[in-house]
Each structure stands twice: as C-alpha cells, then as structure tokens.
Design a protein around this motif. Structure first.
Motif, PDB file in Angstrom:
ATOM      1  N   SER A  45       0.842  -1.205   0.000  1.00 52.20           N
ATOM      2  CA  SER A  45       0.000   0.000   0.000  1.00 52.20           C
ATOM      3  C   SER A  45       0.875   1.253   0.000  1.00 52.20           C
ATOM      4  O   SER A  45       0.525   2.260  -0.612  1.00 52.20           O
ATOM      5  CB  SER A  45      -0.976  -0.004   1.172  1.00 52.20           C
ATOM      6  OG  SER A  45      -0.295   0.119   2.400  1.00 52.20           O
ATOM      7  N   ALA A  46       2.035   1.201   0.635  1.00 58.51           N
ATOM      8  CA  ALA A  46       2.957   2.347   0.602  1.00 58.51           C
ATOM      9  C   ALA A  46       3.485   2.572  -0.814  1.00 58.51           C
ATOM     10  O   ALA A  46       3.642   3.710  -1.251  1.00 58.51           O
ATOM     11  CB  ALA A  46       4.110   2.130   1.572  1.00 58.51           C
ATOM     12  N   ALA A  62       0.956   4.512  -2.691  1.00 56.32           N
ATOM     13  CA  ALA A  62       0.580   5.824  -2.155  1.00 56.32           C
ATOM     14  C   ALA A  62       1.107   6.910  -3.087  1.00 56.32           C
ATOM     15  O   ALA A  62       2.191   6.786  -3.667  1.00 56.32           O
ATOM     16  CB  ALA A  62       1.172   6.004  -0.757  1.00 56.32           C
ATOM     17  N   SER A  76       2.660   7.862  -7.980  1.00 57.42           N
ATOM     18  CA  SER A  76       2.720   6.945  -6.847  1.00 57.42           C
ATOM     19  C   SER A  76       4.198   6.697  -6.541  1.00 57.42           C
ATOM     20  O   SER A  76       5.074   6.936  -7.387  1.00 57.42           O
ATOM     21  CB  SER A  76       2.018   5.628  -7.170  1.00 57.42           C
ATOM     22  OG  SER A  76       2.749   4.901  -8.126  1.00 57.42           O
TER      23      SER A  76
END
Length: 172
Positions: A46-47, A50, A56
């Motif tokens: 998920s990082a 981000a 991203s």
C-alpha cells in the motif's frame, strides 16, 4: 576540527568506497524481498501505491530513479566512447553483439515456450528487456579487483541492450 564538523569517518569511508553502491543495492533489494514476504507485506504494497504529488511511490521509483540510473550510466558510456575503453569501433563491436544476443536469445526462448498460444506469443518482446543493474552492482562489490574494461563492457552492454529493447517494444 571536532568530530561533529568532520562527520563519521567510517560512514565517509563507506561512501568513498567503490563497493558502496553495490552493497546498498543488494541490501535494499534483500530488505524489499524480506518485507514483501513478511506480515508487513500489505503495508509495504500500500505504501508503494501511495501518491506523492502526481506519481505513486512505485512510479517514482520506476520512472525517476531509473532515469537517474540511465543518465549516470549513459554519461559513463559517453566518456568511455570519447576517450576510454570504447573509443574505437573494434572495441565497441563486442558489447554491441553481446547486447543483440542478450535481446534475441530471451525472446527466442519465450517464443519456443509459447509456440502453441497465439495470445501469449504477442509478448515476445518483453523478455528482451533484461536488467543488468544487479550485475553492475555485483561488479562494484568486487571493486578494484575487477578490470575497468569488464565494467565498461557490462555497462555498454546494459545500455545497448536496454535501448534496443525499448525500440523493439515501441515498434512491436
């Protein structure tokens, strides 16, 4: 001069070492593999997805850092082509032929394994984009024990191979 002004001499020696880039590359890759296969994997992925500004984190790594990598390697190759190990055509031929083989052989192996699947055959160009960054990292770990000509050969091979793969993927 106090230690606060000079900094950490051990850290400075590490940064000045020819092997520091390779050690850092291998260490970060090992850490990423361990994290991606640990209970921290969901947070890790998920990082990566981000957004920091318009990109991203994953796109930033893939686009920005790879651009810096190829800029640095490209500058080194240019220096070698103007007044170094690749300054003459006979010295340029071997890395060029090796790069063409490095693109053609993986593509041919891919085609051989996917001969019966027409949809999969459309992806034949993707294996031609091999990544030599880790080989360059391993060579940098060996430092001055590796001849400069071998480092230049592998860097030239990486650049020619990647440029050729980008052209093949763009055309096909």
């Amino acid at each position: 001069m106090s230690n606060a002004k000079r900094g950490n001499p051990t850290f400075r020696r590490f940064l000045d070492s020819e092997a520091s880039g390779g050690l850092l590359l291998m260490g970060v890759a090992a850490l990423a593999i361990l994290t991606a296969n640990s209970p921290l994997a969901p947070s890790y992925f998920s990082a990566l997805h981000a957004y920091i500004g318009p990109l991203s984190l994953s796109h930033g790594i893939n686009d920005a850092l790879m651009a810096v990598f190829f800029l640095m390697v490209g500058l080194e190759i240019k220096r070698e082509m103007t007044d170094g190990q690749l300054s003459t055509w006979p010295r340029r031929i071997l890395p060029g032929v090796a790069a063409i083989g490095g693109m053609a052989i993986p593509a041919l192996i891919y085609v051989a394994f996917n001969m019966g699947n027409p949809a999969a055959l459309r992806g034949w160009a993707i294996p031609s984009a091999t990544d030599i960054a880790f080989a360059l990292g391993v060579l940098s770990l060996l430092g001055p024990r590796v001849p400069a000509s071998l480092k230049v050969f592998l860097a030239a091979l990486a650049i020619i191979d990647d440029l050729g793969a980008v052209i093949v993927i763009a055309l096909f």
